[in-house]
Design an enzyme around this catalytic site. Structure first.
Site, PDB file in Angstrom:
ATOM      1  N   LYS A  49       0.812  -1.218   0.000  1.00  0.00           N
ATOM      2  CA  LYS A  49       0.000   0.000   0.000  1.00  0.00           C
ATOM      3  C   LYS A  49       0.849   1.273   0.000  1.00  0.00           C
ATOM      4  CE  LYS A  49      -4.203  -1.707   0.034  1.00  0.00           C
ATOM      5  NZ  LYS A  49      -5.066  -1.516  -1.161  1.00  0.00           N
ATOM      6  N   GLU A  98      -9.544   6.121   2.994  1.00  0.00           N
ATOM      7  CA  GLU A  98     -10.379   5.079   3.580  1.00  0.00           C
ATOM      8  C   GLU A  98      -9.455   3.916   3.895  1.00  0.00           C
ATOM      9  OE1 GLU A  98      -9.780   5.359   0.431  1.00  0.00           O
ATOM     10  OE2 GLU A  98      -9.253   3.295  -0.091  1.00  0.00           O
ATOM     11  N   SER A 152       1.570  -9.710  -0.461  1.00  0.00           N
ATOM     12  CA  SER A 152       1.256  -8.273  -0.515  1.00  0.00           C
ATOM     13  C   SER A 152       1.404  -7.581   0.824  1.00  0.00           C
ATOM     14  CB  SER A 152      -0.167  -8.081  -1.037  1.00  0.00           C
ATOM     15  OG  SER A 152      -1.083  -8.814  -0.244  1.00  0.00           O
TER      16      SER A 152
END
Lengths: 412, 267
Positions: A103, A125, A392
């Site tokens: 991210k 968010e 991830s």
């Protein structure tokens, strides 16, 4: 374009998406209230300029190397490979990036962009909290005010990440509406942005939402696949046979896949959250249970009832618990370039356990869905074949959940 | 010319403004919504906006969100609202506008929806998250059935966008008086008058102002320069408080009359 799936050219030149309307075939677009049209046009223009600005790109590269710790390693999971008894299993270690997930690639890029646009405040968010943490981190780094919206259910199951954001100086706003998960956090972030767009940039965390968000996020995540290509080349390994990644909104998967879309020999598989199983209605497998529709500004596959009301979703993993999927994935599925499947909560928890015990890596519950799928397909492949699973994110945030469902044997 | 255009033409000829209340369809029930429509008409409403309940109303503040949730509890759908309009149509000549998010229309099927809505007597549709750029097919279908396609303009709209909306819009242009979601506000923003004037330089289509308007004083202020005034949350919150009370439509009607009178007091 229909022939693209068979094309052997590199993706950069012939791949025409998104088009000037932000469409990926029939999917994508920009469906927002009028107030947001001008800010989206402003963002599109600013992004186009930043893309070709050497100074901006150099600054991004410097942060990626010195701050995020890129490139992330490509790791040969030998014990997992031996256990599964088929293809060679590799992990692309996005879990080792600063803040513990892919991210940061997007959050850092977008915060730099926000700064370039003269915005003083960012909002985001978050579902699992990883995008929230990445945005809070980037905001702290760049001196931006930051507010993160998070559903109350997600706040309860990802407490650790709530503390992290708060410690980083971010205000976490609890969202108690609707399903109290990612979907409602996005609703609330959009309501904030519609009010504050003059000084605020909305750091949308995945390849979702109105154009240009999906392409901005994709471009900042492309580095995953680009690094993989050079890492394989450096080991004289050529192309991988299969890429596997989990798909919530779809940013880590598009980041891994995009580089290889033009390499027709490379198969790709996106793994959705099967929850308790699509037949139960408690899941987030959009391609298994959804139909085309529009949510949060883009046409894509959406879990909805026949009246067009958006359905609640369920997954043990907060990051995959979302009723729509990035429009580019909808396109890639429609032309058959990427296959999609799902893993259930139980399968993901088993995979979490397996990766932990065999490799000493606690995967994020999201990434565990990708590992679960690898467990199904790798044994059917040959030892000379190579499978790369996108790790991830790391599972530290999930230890409380994992302890409940694995150590204490609670039903998911 | 449909009811909305007719009404604005008549009002313009007599130098008065349109008053446009917004209510959430199906709150508390569709039968009460039908009674409310008749009362609002009686109270002086020229056009009535019927909010279609949606699970994820990103343009709405808490008052309208909660009203939508109340309606969704008994699964009020776009189909149900169209059916209700068909039944109430012979009891009112006010223009009826469906204020909706796009996904319920997509799920209905745009063409079937246009057919059914026209047959039921719907006069206009406003899809709050469908900008003119994405509306080509939708507009063609609604035009073919004589249904007005209302679009929004906002404080952030550029001159180019004003021109685009002015061209695509029919019925009236809905000017969103401030950046933000629906809901009552204490004051009318300074910039509203200037933006309405800017829109007028571009088109002679009627301009109505909404979002944040809640009192007769605000209605009167806006009536000085706009063709219509829209009030939503202030009415919706009262409906929420009264719920299924027997005289709810009359009580709401009395409140709306104070707003409509304020709109009509300016010549």
């Amino acid at each position: 374009m229909e022939n693209y799936a068979d094309s052997s050219e590199t993706p950069a030149a012939p791949y025409p998406f998104p088009d000037e309307r932000g469409r990926y075939g029939d999917f994508g677009g920009r469906f927002v209230p009028e107030t947001l049209m001008a800010p989206l046009q402003e963002l599109e223009k600013a992004y186009e300029e930043a893309k070709t600005d050497a100074a901006f790109q150099a600054e991004l590269k410097r942060y990626q190397r010195d701050y995020v710790g890129r490139p992330t390693p490509l790791y040969h999971a030998r014990r997992m490979t031996e256990h599964l008894g088929g293809a060679q299993v590799y992990f692309k270690r996005e879990d080792l990036a600063h803040t513990g997930a892919h991210k940061i690639n997007n959050a850092l890029g977008q915060c730099l962009l926000a700064k370039r646009m003269g915005k003083t405040r960012v909002i985001a968010e978050t579902g699992a909290g990883q995008h929230g943490v990445a945005t809070a981190t980037s905001a702290a780094l760049l001196g931006l005010e930051c507010v993160v919206y998070m559903g109350s259910e997600d706040m309860a199951r990802q407490r650790l990440n709530v503390y992290r954001m708060q410690l980083l100086g971010t205000e976490v706003r609890e969202v108690r509406h609707g399903t109290r998960t990612l979907k409602d956090a996005i609703n609330e972030a959009m309501r904030d942005w519609v009010t504050t767009c003059r000084n605020t940039h909305y750091v949308l965390g995945t390849v979702e939402g109105p154009h240009p968000f999906p392409v901005i996020c994709r471009d900042f995540q492309r580095i995953i696949g680009a690094e993989l290509r050079s890492q394989l080349a450096a080991r004289d390994m050529g192309l991988p046979d299969l890429l596997i990644a989990c798909v919530g909104g779809g940013s880590n998967s598009i980041g891994l896949f995009f580089e290889f879309l033009g390499d027709s020999s490379v198969r790709m598989l996106g793994v959705e959250a099967g929850g308790a199983g699509p037949e139960t209605g408690r899941h987030a497998a959009r391609f298994a249970g959804g139909v085309p529709g529009m949510l949060h500004g883009a046409m894509s596959y959406v879990l909805q009832d026949r009246d067009g009301q958006i359905l609640g979703t369920h997954s043990v993993s907060a990051g995959l618990d979302y009723p729509s999927i990035g429009p580019e994935h909808a396109y890639l599925k429609s032309v058959g370039r990427v296959q999609y499947d799902y893993a259930t909560d139980r399968e993901a928890l088993d995979a979490f356990q397996l990766a932990s015990r065999l490799e000493g890596i606690l995967p994020a519950l999201e990434s565990a869905h990708a590992i679960a799928h690898a467990c199904k397909v790798v044994p059917k492949m040959d030892p000379e074949q190579v499978v790369v699973v996108n790790m991830s994110g790391r599972g530290d945030k999930d230890v409380e959940q994992a302890a409940r469902f694995i150590l204490e044997g609670e039903e998911v | 010319m449909n009811r909305i255009e007719q009404r604005f033409a008549t009002l313009r000829a007599s130098g008065t403004r349109a008053f446009i209340p917004y209510i959430t369809a199906g709150d508390p029930t569709l039968a009460r919504t039908a009674d409310l429509i008749v009362e609002l008409d009686r109270a002086g409403a020229d056009v009535i906006e019927l909010g279609i309940p949606f699970s994820d109303p990103i343009a709405d503040g808490p008052v309208n969100q909660e009203a939508a949730l109340r309606a969704l509890k008994h699964r009020v759908s776009l189909h149900d609202v169209v059916d209700m309009v068909r039944e109430v149509r012979d009891r009112t000549e006010a223009g009826l506008v469906l204020f909706t998010y796009y996904n319920p229309v997509l799920a209905y099927g745009v063409e079937t929806f246009a057919n059914d809505a026209a047959a039921a007597g719907v006069d206009g549709v406003l899809c709050v998250d469908l900008p003119p750029e994405e509306s080509e097919e939708y507009k063609k279908l609604l035009d073919a059935h004589g249904i007005a396609t209302i679009f929004l303009l906002a404080p952030t709209s550029t001159e180019e966008r004003i021109a685009l909306v002015a061209e695509r819009c029919s019925g009236f242009i809905y000017y969103v008086s401030r950046t933000g979601v629906t809901g009552a506000r204490a004051e009318v923003e300074q910039s509203v008058h200037g933006m309405v004037d800017a829109i007028r330089r571009c088109t002679d289509k009627p301009v109505a102002v909404g979002f944040g308007v809640s009192t007769p004083e605000q209605v009167r202020e806006i009536a000085e320069y706009a063709d219509g005034i829209i009030v939503g949350s202030a009415i919706v919150s009262r409906i929420g408080e009264l719920g299924d009370a027997r005289d709810m439509p009359q009580t709401i009607g009395a409140f709306v009359k104070t707003l409509a009178d304020a709109a009509k007091s300016v010549k």
